[in-house]
Design a protein around this motif. Structure first.
Motif, PDB file in Angstrom:
ATOM      1  N   PHE A 163       0.826  -1.207   0.000  1.00  0.00           N
ATOM      2  CA  PHE A 163       0.000   0.000   0.000  1.00  0.00           C
ATOM      3  C   PHE A 163       0.862   1.260   0.000  1.00  0.00           C
ATOM      4  N   GLN A 164       0.164   2.355  -0.296  1.00  0.00           N
ATOM      5  CA  GLN A 164       0.840   3.642  -0.390  1.00  0.00           C
ATOM      6  C   GLN A 164       1.462   4.058   0.937  1.00  0.00           C
ATOM      7  N   ASN A 165       0.657   3.999   1.998  1.00  0.00           N
ATOM      8  CA  ASN A 165       1.093   4.597   3.244  1.00  0.00           C
ATOM      9  C   ASN A 165       1.301   3.512   4.283  1.00  0.00           C
ATOM     10  N   ASP A 215       1.948   3.741   7.304  1.00  0.00           N
ATOM     11  CA  ASP A 215       1.267   4.037   8.569  1.00  0.00           C
ATOM     12  C   ASP A 215      -0.116   3.409   8.582  1.00  0.00           C
ATOM     13  N   GLN A 216      -0.705   3.336   7.411  1.00  0.00           N
ATOM     14  CA  GLN A 216      -2.034   2.766   7.288  1.00  0.00           C
ATOM     15  C   GLN A 216      -1.985   1.251   7.151  1.00  0.00           C
ATOM     16  N   SER A 217      -0.944   0.775   6.520  1.00  0.00           N
ATOM     17  CA  SER A 217      -0.981  -0.636   6.145  1.00  0.00           C
ATOM     18  C   SER A 217      -0.315  -1.524   7.183  1.00  0.00           C
ATOM     19  N   LEU A 218       0.416  -0.937   8.122  1.00  0.00           N
ATOM     20  CA  LEU A 218       0.977  -1.760   9.196  1.00  0.00           C
ATOM     21  C   LEU A 218       0.143  -1.513  10.444  1.00  0.00           C
ATOM     22  N   ASN A 219      -0.332  -2.561  11.040  1.00  0.00           N
ATOM     23  CA  ASN A 219      -1.149  -2.424  12.240  1.00  0.00           C
ATOM     24  C   ASN A 219      -0.293  -1.834  13.368  1.00  0.00           C
ATOM     25  N   PRO A 220      -0.669  -0.625  13.828  1.00  0.00           N
ATOM     26  CA  PRO A 220       0.182   0.041  14.815  1.00  0.00           C
ATOM     27  C   PRO A 220       0.280  -0.726  16.133  1.00  0.00           C
ATOM     28  N   ARG A 221      -0.645  -1.631  16.378  1.00  0.00           N
ATOM     29  CA  ARG A 221      -0.621  -2.365  17.650  1.00  0.00           C
ATOM     30  C   ARG A 221       0.144  -3.672  17.559  1.00  0.00           C
ATOM     31  N   MET A 222       0.705  -3.970  16.376  1.00  0.00           N
ATOM     32  CA  MET A 222       1.442  -5.226  16.245  1.00  0.00           C
ATOM     33  C   MET A 222       2.923  -4.927  16.166  1.00  0.00           C
ATOM     34  N   THR A 227       5.473  -9.771  14.445  1.00  0.00           N
ATOM     35  CA  THR A 227       4.140 -10.343  14.241  1.00  0.00           C
ATOM     36  C   THR A 227       3.644 -10.034  12.842  1.00  0.00           C
ATOM     37  N   ARG A 237       2.727 -13.118   9.747  1.00  0.00           N
ATOM     38  CA  ARG A 237       1.422 -13.520   9.202  1.00  0.00           C
ATOM     39  C   ARG A 237       1.517 -14.263   7.867  1.00  0.00           C
ATOM     40  N   HIS A 250       5.430   2.489  14.959  1.00  0.00           N
ATOM     41  CA  HIS A 250       5.689   3.922  15.157  1.00  0.00           C
ATOM     42  C   HIS A 250       7.116   4.196  15.596  1.00  0.00           C
ATOM     43  N   ARG A 305       6.792  -7.926   3.966  1.00  0.00           N
ATOM     44  CA  ARG A 305       5.593  -8.719   4.223  1.00  0.00           C
ATOM     45  C   ARG A 305       5.011  -9.253   2.908  1.00  0.00           C
TER      46      ARG A 305
END
Lengths: 677, 526, 316, 276
Positions: free
Chosen positions: A438-440, A442-449, A453, A457, A493, A507
């Motif tokens: 994906f482009q961003n 920040d959007q495509s990586l789950n910030p809580r993982m 992890t 996947r 982050h 990934r």
């Protein structure tokens, strides 16, 4: 003669957690009346701080350490708030990066211009309105009365930027500060804005500080150029001289990291910067660029270099060897070339969104139908790289999402000889083989993982790895995208933008895919990082024979890396051609405009102006006939409006969808012309 | 200030005399009225604050003090309850009974007119009594106005009431707030017509009724007691919050607090311009212990609990000292036939012993349910819990909303706290609460001997003999302890100093606002 | 677009109100005790109760009762009060009017005080004025109404002050001064919490907006500070506050329940408390339904206002 | 120490909030054992005493030690808000997450029901429920929880919708992850932060509603010593000993301020826009 603007030994710091961020250190810059000076730097370099210091508008946590900011000899840092108000807007005009946020969303555009006139010029309401209309006409907005009554959200980005430019010129200022005025706009719109700025500058003779990250733009507009890095100006001089013979390694590397249609020989590899910029909370004692410089010496790290030289100043101890250095560029990777066996064949792919309002339902109407992608045929051959370009909103991302099964589509898809009927039929095997980046990040990586992890996947899902084997493979993938193994325990982050995108790429590749769809994967990144990411991608491709679909709005970048290029406009492919020989006609008129809109950081190389009319039509009701006819500079007439254009095949691998015969399309002057040096 | 019992002759009791009426009209010195001996003055607007809402103007359905006050303002009864709990003439000039006290004849005053014009006749009075008795009316007084078989008009101004058995107290019962004479014609049409309109012949007539805010009445010039009422108008203003009610009288916005609360009384008394009035009454809290179920079917357990309570301390803690300890006899000294009840001291050791004898050597755990209104119930519960603990009682006090109490606890639960106003007569009290057939017999004591004494008492006309019978009944109660009655509450009220003629009636629900006048310093109000 | 939006919102309100009516009806049906018992009180005979039950249709299955009730509500027959022997609807509407005055005045006061305070705090971000306002607002939102109302009653209603009545309501006909002075304390009690809340809201929106780029544009146009703050910043900061104000109507209704009771204000809150204490089901149903309707309508209104003011929404 | 906790403690209101909550925690755990007297023992001769040497905060109408009553009531007062919020939040979040994730008609129906529940102002709703169930602490907890749930469902749903539109969810879908994994591992952790922040602020609100219910006689019942109930009981006597109202009033204010500050700071700490 008193300079229009003189910044003298200015230092600015920001109080942040963990100390003071020294955003500008001992910076000096002068702009003569009537002169256009370009200030070039990457994000975090301090260029915006410098721009806003010039109008003394700094954040609450900023502290001006030392220095003076002289506007025609008057020190702004000493000015009273009232004096400052007299200066801002009247003697200094500003244009901002994002016209979408720079205008008050709840005031009519006319009022936003008129209040400025009333405040500074003491005009009454009627005179201000008349003058506003004049100004809007000046910035080539065809119907000022109409625009004046609009709210910002009702007009396009380009029109908003024109209104802001009108404001900047409204009081006939002495100085104009332009903060990346074209960055947020589509290439074709940006080109028009740049034309406008250049024309108005020449007409009024205003002094301009033009801030940008794009050396290409500077090459087109600025007489002089200052390059800023990590809060210090590393090189400064006449634009042409700096671009032709840079005297600082940073400038040199920046130029080398840009895809350049003129240097097509270096295809598929760009110079990339090692390392990261220094931490400005504790700036290095010596040269700020020392850590990333290919020619660093021990002496560079001890004492700060001095910005020295006559016309062309450089803050490099080894300024003389810069131009001659080879920067350690590796040989060009062999192009796989197109024409291989077809791996993914898309036929007549169409994606429609339906929106049925309650009123429509009551009246039994079908509702709005938005076709984001319309009848696209595209073949991706094994191992090749296909570039897909177009303005934002043209449907290129939707096509990628359709190919990865995220949106429902109609049409036919054959993958590796196996037909796939619909998005629902895209099973796990297909999903493994076709991956999307994906482009961003920040959007495509789950910030809580944790990164580990995230990478685990695909390995678990597709390769059923677990335990030690999984950990080993995660470490291996981190290494393949040149990240330390310890990153597995970090959260997204804690990584920089480029590092995050590397994780996203890892990934995708960890699934062992045959096709990777890259959706604008570098558009949020600085050029130096973009180069590294693209290099990484090419390396992975070379190692694994992966097919890439490289989606971007940046034609310059795409033609540098792709084997073939597809040009998309309002959901339709308008041209498909080999990337090699991109400069050779015939072109679809839209491709021509896109090519011409790309600023090139090559002094003396000028693109022919091919400009589009008006804004991008809404995909909700695209123009009939040729979808491009409403903006086409070469529109034939009624025929373009009535009938869908035919596909005209120029060569084996090159077709154009246009009413204009190929011969006429081919008979155009070259887009780039080199000025005699 | 205890009430001295007036020895009443048989004649006085059974026949209302014109002479007697004269005394009553002049205003017997009632409790708290001692200072009010100047000549009454006419005029002014009297504001009375209350904390409960007048839900309906229908006197037959009235149930709380603010409503009783409204009944009194707008309506008149056959008799009214004097300060010594005797019947005094109102619409009935006089009355007599047959020798067995099974038939009463009331002679109505002539020329009394309803506010809307027609004359008040015996037919109206008869219809009113029958309406109260009619279950469809759902009058709270249905079971309380006596064993009436029938009420009928003999002629236009003579009413005959036929009883199912001898009942000496009927004239007193005719002063019950629910027996306010309403026009027979209205009652025949629809009792609900009384809900929002004034059909009375009382001292005041209705001006405005806003149930959620205020009631305003103005003087009725045709009132049958000449000269009264004194004030031009009375406003009854609702303050649901007691603190606000207190603030209002201290501020001078209101003139009378109809019923005060112990916690506020101290503050009111200290305020300038306000007189805090207090009168002893027979109002009590009763701790109900079901005598037909364990553990309270054992009289020793009831005795043990009674012995473990410090009555004096309870009066202080629960009533702020504004009351008298009671030693489990519901008949307060204010009643005509009250017998002296011997006080006893708290005796924890004896209580413990009794509890052990009753089979609870390790103490007794039991839940006491208290309604949340009035708050004194919970306070009493908490005090009992603490006081009975050393004797081995582990009382879990549960506070429940009043309506849940009415729906689920009252007359159903094992152990809870009730609360009752002074009744007009011993008989009313007994037959309401304590006899086996009493409608609100909640302890199920069901003592045949007690029932017999009460039944004898009601048919006995000779006061001395009656007193003896009632004394026996009272003794039985304090011996057997079907209820714990820890205290009698004082009636509290407050008035501005310029308010004259205001009295606190021991019965609690009697106000005589028509006898109140405004002296010097009263504010001018419209 | 806008029309379609309006139709959709109105439609959803109708659905919401139907559901609310059902919830209210369901809740009141689970109340302990038979409604007839409640009407006739403690003194009724079993026979009378049975009669009345039949008369009230309480022997019908619950859905029949619900539909009957709903039909009545639709046709304007909201039933008879069980305690007041009067039709419910006029009582509820009269009380609603008075509560409306109370709530409306409170909102007006809150808006007039809270918005400037919030702006001031935002402008003085991090300085003592901001801290003080912040401290006040934390205290304000942390004190329940019954505490503030009690404190007001005890400290302000005194003969020495002699201005404030202890409660009650005087119609406007009694004179504007009398009318207002009776509203002063309940309004204050209600306003404290809301003011605190709106101050915080305005401040945080204002802080956000002050960082917005269009405020920077306005400043760098050399406009006077006042113009920047009020014409450019506040206009945009107020938009979200409009929505919050509407949500606060919910708080307000809660506060009204307590405050009206304490200050003897004959509004809908007290009517409801009375209905609850006396199990007056028709009154309870009507009052709750009306309050829910008011709340839903306020939310709709705020959405519409928001939509009209903020054209970005319609665009999105 | 996790990053957000560091940011939380560095936040001025966060540190104050944490301090207040720490005090509350100590009171909740150790309150009864710190009490100098039995909270129910009468001292009939020492009624309405102001703060003094023996009774630090004075005594109430029964001569009970106010400080001891406060200390004993701390646990239930604090737990009331916490438990009611916890129940309401879990219920609401579960509904919101499921509804937002499912989307479509289910979502529409669930949200209409939530809207209907939200349309009844929360205190009124609580009152209705407690009136029906009867006043008691357990019922009050249930009532407050029920009124918290729909709001939390709305919040959880809207966050779920926004998270669902993020690319990492698209990545999970494109990867072919199961619904359970996507919902619980990809979406839930991102929803949780917003829900927790909202919940920490709701605790303050729940505590206040609890106190109000007690004040109206519908929450905790005598002889309990919940702080709201203490105020209700003390109200008639507040002129004789103002401490009876001030003490528990300050207590409630402390807890609610604590949770408000904590929640606000947590919101900032978890919000990268402000945090960095």
């Amino acid at each position: 003669m008193t300079p229009a603007l003189a910044i003298e030994r200015l230092s600015v710091g920001y109080r942040v957690r963990g100390g003071t961020l020294q955003a500008l250190r001992d910076v000096s810059l002068t702009i003569a009346p009537g002169e256009v000076v370009g200030l070039v730097g990457e994000s975090g370099s301090g260029k915006s701080t410098l721009a806003y210091a010039a109008v003394r508008y700094l954040a609450a946590n900023a502290a001006i350490g030392a220095g003076r900011v002289l506007l025609a000899g008057e020190d702004l840092l000493e000015a009273t708030p009232q004096a400052l108000r007299q200066i801002r807007g009247r003697r200094i005009g500003m244009v901002y990066q994002d016209p979408g946020t720079a205008l008050n969303p709840s005031l009519r555009l006319g009022e936003q211009v008129a209040e400025l006139l009333r405040t500074h010029l003491g005009l009454d309401a009627r005179a201000a309105e008349a003058r506003t209309a004049e100004l809007l006409r000046m910035v080539a907005l065809p119907d000022p009365q109409f625009i004046m009554r609009r709210y910002p959200h009702e007009v396009s980005g380009g029109e908003k930027q024109r209104v802001l430019i009108a404001m900047a010129f409204a009081c006939d200022p002495d100085l104009l500060v332009l903060d990346e005025p074209t960055t947020a706009l589509d290439a074709t719109t940006a080109a028009g804005i740049l034309d406008l700025i250049r024309a108005l500058q020449q007409r009024t003779g205003v002094a301009v500080l033009y801030i940008t990250h794009d050396l290409g733009i500077v090459a087109e507009i600025a007489q002089r150029l200052a390059v800023i890095y990590a809060g210090t100006i590393v090189e400064e001089g006449p634009t042409e001289a700096v671009l032709r013979r840079p005297r600082h390694f940073y400038t040199r590397m920046l130029l080398a990291s840009l895809p350049n249609p003129a240097r097509i020989a270096e295809r598929r590899r760009l110079v990339s910067f090692p390392g990261l910029p220094p931490d400005l909370r504790a700036p290095p004692a010596g040269c700020v660029f020392a850590d990333r410089c290919p020619a660093v010496e021990a002496a560079c790290r001890t004492a700060p270099p001095v910005l020295a030289g006559d016309a062309q100043k450089s803050a490099c101890r080894r300024a003389d060897i810069v131009a001659a250095s080879d920067l350690g560029v590796r040989p060009v990777a062999a192009a796989n070339g197109g024409g291989g066996e077809a791996l993914l064949r898309a036929e007549g792919i169409t994606v429609e969104y339906r929106r049925i309002g309650i009123l429509d339902r009551l009246r039994g109407r079908p509702g709005d139908r938005v076709s984001a992608v319309s009848d696209v045929d595209l073949v991706l051959a094994r191992g090749e790289t296909v570039g897909l370009v177009g303005e934002s909103g043209c449907g290129k991302s939707t096509l990628a999402r359709a190919l990865s099964g995220l949106v429902a589509w109609q049409g036919r898809l054959v993958f590796d000889g196996r037909p796939i009927a619909a998005a629902a039929a895209m099973d796990r095997a297909y999903r493994r083989r076709v991956q999307l980046v994906f482009q961003n990040p920040d959007q495509s990586l789950n910030p809580r993982m944790r990164i580990g992890t995230i990478l685990s996947r695909p390995l678990r899902l597709y390769h059923a790895l677990s335990g030690k084997a999984l950990a080993r493979e995660i470490a291996a993938w981190l290494d393949r995208v040149r990240l330390p193994e310890s990153y597995a325990r970090r959260h997204p982050h804690e990584l920089s933008g480029g590092e995050k995108q590397r994780v996203a790429i890892a990934r995708a590749f960890a699934a062992d895919p045959a096709v990777v769809l890259c959706d604008e994967i570098t558009s949020g990144l600085d050029v130096s990082i973009q180069a590294a990411i693209l290099n990484l991608l090419m390396d992975l491709q070379a190692a694994r024979g992966t097919t890439l679909l490289l989606i971007s709005h940046d034609l310059n970048m795409v033609q540098h890396f792709a084997d073939r290029i597809a040009v998309m406009y309002l959901g339709k492919l308008v041209e498909l051609r080999p990337a090699y020989g991109m400069a050779r006609p015939p072109f679809h008129p839209y491709s021509e405009a896109l090519l011409a809109a790309v600023p090139v950081a090559e002094p003396g190389l000028h693109a022919r102006a091919v400009r589009l009319h008006g804004p991008l039509p809404s995909p909700k009701n695209p123009p009939a006939g040729c979808r491009f006819h409403s903006r086409c500079p070469r529109k034939l007439g009624a025929v373009c409006e009535a009938a869908p254009p035919p596909v005209r095949t120029a060569e084996d691998d090159h077709w154009i969808r246009c009413q204009i015969p190929l011969g006429e399309l081919a008979a155009v002057p070259p887009i780039w012309q080199r000025e005699p040096a | 200030m205890s009430q001295k019992l007036l020895p009443l002759s048989r004649r006085r009791l059974l026949q209302g005399a014109l002479a007697g009426a004269g005394i009553a009209a002049g205003g017997l010195p009632l409790a708290g009225a001692a200072s009010a001996q100047q000549a009454p003055r006419r005029g002014g607007v009297l504001r009375v604050s209350v904390t409960q809402r007048v839900a309906t103007l229908n006197p037959l359905r009235h149930i709380n003090n603010p409503e009783y006050m409204a009944s009194e303002l707008l309506y008149s009864g056959l008799t009214m309850l004097g300060a010594s709990m005797n019947a005094e003439p109102d619409l009935a000039e006089r009355w007599e009974a047959n020798a067995e006290a099974t038939e009463f004849t009331f002679h109505l005053r002539r020329g009394v007119k309803f506010h809307h014009g027609p004359e008040v006749t015996a037919a109206d009075a008869a219809a009113t009594i029958m309406a109260v008795l009619d279950p469809k009316t759902a009058s709270p007084g249905q079971k309380n106005i006596g064993p009436i078989k029938e009420a009928k008009a003999v002629d236009s101004h003579t009413l005959k009431v036929v009883l199912t058995g001898p009942f000496a107290d009927l004239p007193v019962n005719m002063a019950h707030p629910n027996v306010r004479v309403a026009p027979a014609e209205i009652l025949a049409r629809d009792v609900r017509l009384l809900d929002n309109a004034d059909h009375g012949c009382g001292p005041f007539k209705l001006v405005r009724f806003e149930s959620d805010r205020a009631l305003r009445v103005e003087r009725y010039d045709g009132y049958h007691f000449p000269g009264r009422p004194y004030v031009d108008a009375v406003e009854q203003i609702l303050y649901p919050d007691v603190a606000a009610e207190t603030a209002a009288i201290i501020n001078g916005e209101t003139d009378i607090v109809l019923s005060g609360q112990p916690a506020e009384w101290d503050r009111i008394g200290k305020a300038t311009g306000v007189v805090a009035a207090r009168a002893q009454s027979g109002r009590f809290h009763n701790v109900v212990m079901r005598c037909d179920a364990p553990p309270f079917n054992d009289a020793r357990v009831r005795r043990a609990l009674a012995l473990s309570l410090d009555r004096e301390a309870i009066v202080q803690l629960v009533l702020e000292g504004l009351g008298r300890p009671a030693y489990d006899n519901p008949v307060s000294p204010e009643y005509r036939f009250a017998a002296a009840t011997p006080p006893f001291k708290r005796d924890v050791a004896q209580a413990k012993r009794l509890l052990a004898q009753a089979g609870h050597p390790n103490g007794l755990k039991i839940t006491l349910q208290c309604a949340n209104r009035p708050t004194t119930r919970t306070a009493l519960g908490v005090a009992m819990r603490e006081m009975a603990r050393p004797a081995g009682f582990d009382i879990d006090v549960q506070t429940i909303p009043y309506d849940t109490y009415i729906a689920n606890v009252w007359r159903k639960a094992n152990f809870y706290i009730g609360s009752f106003n002074t009744q007009a007569t011993e008989d009313a009290l007994y037959t309401l609460l304590f006899t086996s057939d009493a409608p609100w017999n909640d302890s199920q004591w069901n003592n045949k001997r007690f029932d017999e004494l009460v039944y004898q008492g009601r048919r006995t006309i000779d006061p001395a003999k009656r007193k003896e019978l009632y004394a026996g009944a009272q003794k039985l109660m304090t011996d057997e302890l079907p209820y714990l009655i820890p205290f009698f509450e004082d009636l509290l009220s407050a008035r501005r100093t310029y308010v004259q003629g205001h009295t606190l009636h021991p019965r609690g629900g009697v106000f005589f606002m028509d006898r109140v006048w405004l002296g010097d310093g009263a504010p001018k109000r419209a | 677009m806008t029309l379609s939006y309006l139709v959709r919102r109105l439609g959803s309100i109708v659905v919401t109100m139907l559901l609310v009516s059902f919830v209210v009806f369901a809740i009141t049906q689970i109340l302990p005790g038979n409604a007839a018992t409640m009407i006739l009180g403690e003194f009724a005979t079993a026979e009378a109760i049975e009669n009345l039950s039949r008369q009230l249709g309480l022997d019908a299955p619950w859905y029949v009762q619900y539909l009957r009730w709903l039909g009545g509500v639709m046709s304007g027959d909201w039933g008879m009060s069980m305690t007041l022997s009067r039709p419910v609807l006029p009582e509820v509407l009269a009380a609603l009017g008075r509560s409306g005055v109370l709530a409306g005045l409170s909102l007006a006061v809150v808006t007039a005080i809270a918005v400037p305070l919030g702006v001031w705090a935002a402008v003085r971000q991090g300085r003592p004025a901001d801290m003080a306002i912040g401290g006040f607002s934390y205290l304000g939102i942390s004190l329940p109404e019954f505490v503030t109302a009690t404190l007001l009653l005890v400290f302000l209603v005194r003969p020495e002050i002699g201005i404030f009545p202890a409660g009650g309501y005087q119609p406007l006909a009694a004179g504007l001064g009398t009318f207002l002075i009776h509203l002063a304390l309940p309004v204050t009690a209600l306003a404290i919490v809301l003011t605190a809340h709106i101050v915080r809201q305005t401040r945080s929106e204002m802080v956000d907006v002050l960082q917005a780029e269009f405020v920077r544009t306005a400043t760098l146009k050399g406009l006077p500070r006042r113009t920047v703050l009020f014409k450019h910043a506040l206009r945009n900061a107020l938009l979200p506050t409009v929505t919050v104000l509407a949500l606060d109507v919910g708080y307000l209704i809660g506060g009204v329940l307590v405050v009206e009771d304490i200050f003897a204000y004959p509004g809908l809150g007290r009517l409801l408390m009375f209905a609850m204490q006396n199990r007056d089901l028709p009154m309870l149903q009507a009052g709750t339904l009306v309050m829910a309707a008011v709340y839903a309508m306020t939310n709709l209104a705020s959405d519409l206002v928001y939509g009209v003011l903020d054209r970005r929404i319609q665009h999105a | 120490m996790p990053d957000w906790l560091r940011r939380l403690l560095a936040h001025p209101s966060g540190s104050v909030g944490c301090l207040l909550l720490a005090v509350a925690l100590v009171l909740a755990v150790a309150g009864p054992s710190l009490a100098p007297f039995d909270p129910e023992t009468f001292h009939p001769r020492r009624r309405f005493e102001g703060p003094g040497l023996e009774f630090w905060l004075g005594t109430d109408q029964f001569g009970r030690d106010l400080l001891s009553r406060l200390l004993h009531g701390a646990r239930s007062t604090i737990l009331f808000g916490v438990i009611a919020t916890a129940i309401g939040t879990s219920l609401g979040a579960a509904v919101g997450l499921a509804s937002g994730y499912a989307g479509g008609l289910i979502d529409e129906a669930v949200m209409r029901i939530m809207d209907a529940l939200l349309a009844i102002p929360s205190l009124l709703f609580s009152l209705l429920i407690v009136t029906v169930l009867g006043g008691s602490t357990v019922n009050a907890v249930a009532a407050v929880a029920v009124t918290i749930a729909p709001g939390m469902a709305r919040i959880a749903r809207s966050v779920t919708l926004s998270v669902k539109s993020r690319d990492f969810v698209a990545a999970a879908v494109a990867r072919g992850e199961s619904h359970a994994f996507t919902m619980f591992r990809e979406v839930l952790p991102n929803v949780a932060a917003a829900v927790v922040v909202e919940a920490s602020i709701r605790v303050a609100f729940a505590t206040m509603v609890g106190a109000t219910l007690s004040y109206l006689g519908l929450g905790a019942q005598p002889p309990a010593s919940d702080w709201g109930l203490l105020i209700a009981e003390a109200r008639p006597h507040m002129l004789r000993n103002a401490w009876l109202v001030i003490g528990p009033g300050l207590g409630i204010a402390t807890i609610t301020i604590g949770f408000n500050l904590f929640g606000d700071a947590l919101r900032d700490a978890l919000n990268p826009r402000v945090g960095r």
